[in-house]
Design a protein around this motif. Structure first.
Motif, short mmCIF file in Angstrom:
data_model
loop_
_atom_site.label_atom_id
_atom_site.label_comp_id
_atom_site.label_asym_id
_atom_site.label_seq_id
_atom_site.Cartn_x
_atom_site.Cartn_y
_atom_site.Cartn_z
N PRO A 147 0.82 -1.22 0.00
CA PRO A 147 0.00 0.00 0.00
C PRO A 147 0.85 1.27 0.00
CG PRO A 147 0.12 -0.90 2.20
CD PRO A 147 0.83 -1.87 1.32
N ASN A 148 0.22 2.39 -0.33
CA ASN A 148 0.91 3.67 -0.38
C ASN A 148 1.38 4.16 0.99
OD1 ASN A 148 1.13 4.29 -3.12
ND2 ASN A 148 -0.97 5.02 -3.21
N SER A 149 0.89 3.54 2.05
CA SER A 149 1.32 3.92 3.40
C SER A 149 2.78 3.54 3.66
CB SER A 149 0.43 3.25 4.45
OG SER A 149 0.46 1.83 4.30
N VAL A 150 3.31 2.58 2.89
CA VAL A 150 4.67 2.09 3.10
C VAL A 150 5.67 3.11 2.54
CG1 VAL A 150 6.35 0.30 2.51
CG2 VAL A 150 4.02 -0.34 3.11
N THR A 151 6.59 3.54 3.40
CA THR A 151 7.62 4.50 2.98
C THR A 151 9.03 3.90 3.03
OG1 THR A 151 7.79 5.37 5.24
CG2 THR A 151 6.26 6.48 3.74
#
Length: 222
Positions: free
Chosen positions: A87-91
């Motif tokens: 997901p886009n939450s992963v940095t």
């Protein structure tokens, strides 16, 4: 779920992690070689180092939107893993996270990723497509080495550095598209085959033709 919680539980086939768990720590399910499915709840924010190392029967993983980091070696040698949703939450995705995931066919990296660490997709020999994030700045050493089914790659204009052997032994690679107007820094062995097509912005063709190692490519296209 603490460090080594289920390490080498070789007959464990499935796990449902309850809501409220916030982290899957280091080596938590390492060498659970019969594990075929895992349900990760939205409460989990981090997946630790080697959390699913050598879970060779695991076929798919859905990582929830709550997760912000995936540790080094988290899915190394998950040789039957065919798909993973990040997901886009992963940095942050760690070193060799998907190393030798030889059944993985495609990957889309989230927009928050700014660098691909060393060996992240090393040896993913069935990887046919990889979508790189628009804010990516750095591709580390051996990041895609041995991805022999990869036919093309588009490198975003944000990328400034591509390190040694990042795309070495990608024997199926037919074209490389680089969107940056200024040629990114790269090494002579970033690619092992330069007898392929390089696509760059029209106004930058001359700059790439004069800059090593980009100048080694056989064919230049706009």
């Amino acid at each position: 779920i603490g460090d080594y919680a289920f390490t080498r539980c070789s007959n464990l086939t499935s796990v449902t992690i309850p809501a409220g768990v916030t982290s899957i720590d280091d080596w938590a399910f390492e060498n659970c070689c019969s594990l075929t499915s895992i349900t990760i709840p939205n409460s989990v924010t981090s997946i630790g180092r080697s959390a699913f190392y050598n879970c060779s029967s695991l076929t798919s993983v859905t990582i929830p939107n709550s997760v912000t980091s995936i540790g080094d070696y988290a899915f190394t040698r998950c040789s039957n893993l065919t798909s993973v949703t990040i997901p886009n939450s992963v940095t942050s995705i760690g070193y060799q996270t998907f190393y030798n995931c030889t059944s993985l066919t495609s990957i889309t990296l989230p927009d928050g990723i700014t660098q691909i660490e060393e060996g992240t997709f090393y040896g993913c020999s069935k990887l046919k497509s990889a979508t790189l994030p628009k804010k990516l700045y750095m591709i580390r050493k051996q990041a895609f080495q041995g991805c022999s089914s990869l036919k093309s790659i588009t490198i975003p204009d944000s990328v400034g550095y591509i390190y040694q052997e990042a795309f070495a032994n990608c024997n199926g690679l037919e074209s490389v598209k680089v969107l940056a107007e200024t040629p990114p820094f790269a090494y002579d062995n970033t690619f092992s085959n330069y007898e392929i097509e390089l696509c760059v912005p029209e106004q930058s063709v001359e700059a790439y033709q004069k800059t090593n190692p980009w100048s080694k490519f056989k064919t230049f296209k706009n």
